[in-house]
Design a protein around this motif. Structure first.
Motif, PDB file in Angstrom:
ATOM      1  N   THR A   1      -3.578 -14.457   5.703  1.00 18.18           N
ATOM      2  CA  THR A   1      -2.609 -15.045   6.626  1.00 18.18           C
ATOM      3  C   THR A   1      -1.245 -14.399   6.402  1.00 18.18           C
ATOM      4  N   ALA A   2      -0.488 -14.321   7.487  1.00 20.53           N
ATOM      5  CA  ALA A   2       0.894 -13.858   7.403  1.00 20.53           C
ATOM      6  C   ALA A   2       1.760 -15.092   7.269  1.00 20.53           C
ATOM      7  N   THR A   3       2.455 -15.222   6.153  1.00 22.19           N
ATOM      8  CA  THR A   3       3.265 -16.409   5.938  1.00 22.19           C
ATOM      9  C   THR A   3       4.450 -16.393   6.898  1.00 22.19           C
ATOM     10  N   GLY A   4       4.805 -17.566   7.399  1.00 24.36           N
ATOM     11  CA  GLY A   4       5.938 -17.682   8.299  1.00 24.36           C
ATOM     12  C   GLY A   4       5.573 -17.577   9.770  1.00 24.36           C
ATOM     13  N   ASP A   5       4.337 -17.231  10.083  1.00 19.75           N
ATOM     14  CA  ASP A   5       3.901 -17.254  11.481  1.00 19.75           C
ATOM     15  C   ASP A   5       2.432 -17.665  11.531  1.00 19.75           C
ATOM     16  N   GLU A   6       1.863 -17.653  12.688  1.00 21.57           N
ATOM     17  CA  GLU A   6       0.506 -18.160  12.869  1.00 21.57           C
ATOM     18  C   GLU A   6      -0.575 -17.079  12.799  1.00 21.57           C
ATOM     19  N   ARG A   7      -0.205 -15.844  12.438  1.00 20.73           N
ATOM     20  CA  ARG A   7      -1.194 -14.772  12.426  1.00 20.73           C
ATOM     21  C   ARG A   7      -2.144 -14.899  11.239  1.00 20.73           C
ATOM     22  N   PHE A   8      -3.400 -14.543  11.484  1.00 19.48           N
ATOM     23  CA  PHE A   8      -4.359 -14.455  10.401  1.00 19.48           C
ATOM     24  C   PHE A   8      -5.385 -13.383  10.725  1.00 19.48           C
ATOM     25  N   ASP A   9      -5.944 -12.794   9.710  1.00 19.84           N
ATOM     26  CA  ASP A   9      -6.959 -11.756   9.855  1.00 19.84           C
ATOM     27  C   ASP A   9      -8.210 -12.217   9.118  1.00 19.84           C
ATOM     28  N   PRO A  10      -9.211 -12.707   9.857  1.00 21.38           N
ATOM     29  CA  PRO A  10     -10.426 -13.196   9.208  1.00 21.38           C
ATOM     30  C   PRO A  10     -11.349 -12.080   8.727  1.00 21.38           C
ATOM     31  N   ASP A  11     -11.009 -10.833   9.066  1.00 16.34           N
ATOM     32  CA  ASP A  11     -11.839  -9.690   8.690  1.00 16.34           C
ATOM     33  C   ASP A  11     -11.147  -8.777   7.691  1.00 16.34           C
ATOM     34  N   ALA A  12     -10.189  -9.304   6.944  1.00 14.91           N
ATOM     35  CA  ALA A  12      -9.517  -8.514   5.920  1.00 14.91           C
ATOM     36  C   ALA A  12     -10.521  -8.166   4.819  1.00 14.91           C
ATOM     37  N   VAL A  13     -10.180  -7.147   4.034  1.00 18.70           N
ATOM     38  CA  VAL A  13     -11.089  -6.676   2.992  1.00 18.70           C
ATOM     39  C   VAL A  13     -10.382  -6.696   1.649  1.00 18.70           C
ATOM     40  N   ILE A  14     -11.071  -7.227   0.655  1.00 21.20           N
ATOM     41  CA  ILE A  14     -10.587  -7.224  -0.722  1.00 21.20           C
ATOM     42  C   ILE A  14     -11.686  -6.595  -1.567  1.00 21.20           C
ATOM     43  N   GLY A  15     -11.303  -5.893  -2.617  1.00 22.47           N
ATOM     44  CA  GLY A  15     -12.326  -5.277  -3.451  1.00 22.47           C
ATOM     45  C   GLY A  15     -11.744  -4.593  -4.667  1.00 22.47           C
ATOM     46  N   TYR A  16     -12.603  -3.807  -5.302  1.00 23.55           N
ATOM     47  CA  TYR A  16     -12.207  -3.042  -6.484  1.00 23.55           C
ATOM     48  C   TYR A  16     -12.581  -1.587  -6.248  1.00 23.55           C
ATOM     49  N   ASP A  17     -11.636  -0.686  -6.511  1.00 26.74           N
ATOM     50  CA  ASP A  17     -11.827   0.748  -6.328  1.00 26.74           C
ATOM     51  C   ASP A  17     -11.928   1.406  -7.703  1.00 26.74           C
ATOM     52  N   PRO A  18     -13.148   1.744  -8.154  1.00 28.16           N
ATOM     53  CA  PRO A  18     -13.309   2.319  -9.495  1.00 28.16           C
ATOM     54  C   PRO A  18     -12.540   3.615  -9.735  1.00 28.16           C
ATOM     55  N   PRO A  19     -12.523   4.574  -8.792  1.00 32.71           N
ATOM     56  CA  PRO A  19     -11.767   5.798  -9.092  1.00 32.71           C
ATOM     57  C   PRO A  19     -10.277   5.540  -9.338  1.00 32.71           C
ATOM     58  N   LEU A  20      -9.700   4.601  -8.599  1.00 36.55           N
ATOM     59  CA  LEU A  20      -8.288   4.272  -8.811  1.00 36.55           C
ATOM     60  C   LEU A  20      -8.092   3.182  -9.856  1.00 36.55           C
ATOM     61  N   ARG A  21      -9.182   2.538 -10.264  1.00 45.65           N
ATOM     62  CA  ARG A  21      -9.134   1.479 -11.275  1.00 45.65           C
ATOM     63  C   ARG A  21      -8.159   0.376 -10.870  1.00 45.65           C
ATOM     64  N   THR A  22      -8.267  -0.056  -9.611  1.00 44.45           N
ATOM     65  CA  THR A  22      -7.373  -1.086  -9.084  1.00 44.45           C
ATOM     66  C   THR A  22      -8.103  -1.982  -8.093  1.00 44.45           C
ATOM     67  N   PHE A  23      -7.644  -3.225  -8.010  1.00 48.44           N
ATOM     68  CA  PHE A  23      -8.078  -4.102  -6.932  1.00 48.44           C
ATOM     69  C   PHE A  23      -7.273  -3.713  -5.695  1.00 48.44           C
ATOM     70  N   PHE A  24      -7.834  -3.934  -4.506  1.00 45.29           N
ATOM     71  CA  PHE A  24      -7.126  -3.583  -3.284  1.00 45.29           C
ATOM     72  C   PHE A  24      -7.302  -4.676  -2.245  1.00 45.29           C
ATOM     73  N   LEU A  25      -6.401  -4.660  -1.263  1.00 43.86           N
ATOM     74  CA  LEU A  25      -6.429  -5.616  -0.156  1.00 43.86           C
ATOM     75  C   LEU A  25      -5.976  -4.894   1.108  1.00 43.86           C
ATOM     76  N   GLN A  26      -6.770  -5.019   2.179  1.00 40.35           N
ATOM     77  CA  GLN A  26      -6.450  -4.395   3.458  1.00 40.35           C
ATOM     78  C   GLN A  26      -6.543  -5.455   4.546  1.00 40.35           C
ATOM     79  N   ALA A  27      -5.509  -5.521   5.403  1.00 40.97           N
ATOM     80  CA  ALA A  27      -5.506  -6.538   6.453  1.00 40.97           C
ATOM     81  C   ALA A  27      -4.636  -6.115   7.623  1.00 40.97           C
ATOM     82  N   PHE A  28      -4.853  -6.769   8.754  1.00 45.53           N
ATOM     83  CA  PHE A  28      -4.089  -6.604   9.975  1.00 45.53           C
ATOM     84  C   PHE A  28      -4.054  -5.151  10.457  1.00 45.53           C
ATOM     85  N   PRO A  29      -5.215  -4.637  10.895  1.00 47.04           N
ATOM     86  CA  PRO A  29      -5.227  -3.268  11.427  1.00 47.04           C
ATOM     87  C   PRO A  29      -4.434  -3.181  12.731  1.00 47.04           C
TER      88      PRO A  29
END
Length: 110
Positions: free
Chosen positions: A9-37
C-alpha cells in the motif's frame, strides 16, 4: 531467487498493489521488494533491494519501504518461513566476482 506475491500500500492515499513481489536475491545477498509498475514502461514506483547486502533482514526492508511511503501486509507464516530458510542457506554465498559484477559495482557507485 525466491519470489512471493504480496500486497503493498502507498501510505497517505488509497493506492495498493496486490501483485507486488517480495523475495530474496542470492547473488546480491539481499531481500527485495517491487511494487506499482508503470503502465507505460518497465519502471516501478517502488524497487528496493538492488545492491549487494542492502537489506539483510525483512525488518530492514520493511523500515525502508515505510521510509519511502509504502507499507506491506504481513507475509503468511509459510512464506516468511521459506524466505528465512532461503536466506539462511544463501547468506554465506561469496560475492560475485567477474566482469558483470564489476560492471554492476561501477554502475551502483555513480
Amino acid at each position: 531467487m525466491s519470489r512471493y506475491t504480496i500486497t503493498v500500500t502507498a501510505t497517505g492515499d488509497e493506492r495498493f498493489d496486490p501483485d507486488a513481489v517480495i523475495g530474496y536475491d542470492p547473488p546480491l545477498r539481499t531481500f527485495f521488494l517491487q511494487a506499482f509498475p508503470d503502465e507505460t514502461d518497465d519502471d516501478l514506483a517502488l524497487w528496493l533491494g538492488t545492491s549487494d547486502r542492502e537489506y539483510e533482514t525483512l525488518d530492514a526492508l520493511h523500515v525502508a519501504a515505510l521510509a519511502k511511503g509504502f507499507d506491506f501486509m504481513p507475509l503468511p507464516v509459510e512464506s516468511s518461513g521459506s524466505l528465512a530458510a532461503h536466506f539462511a542457506t544463501e547468506a554465506d554465498r561469496p560475492p560475485h566476482d567477474g566482469p558483470l559484477a564489476a560492471l554492476l559495482r561501477h554502475l551502483q557507485s555513480k
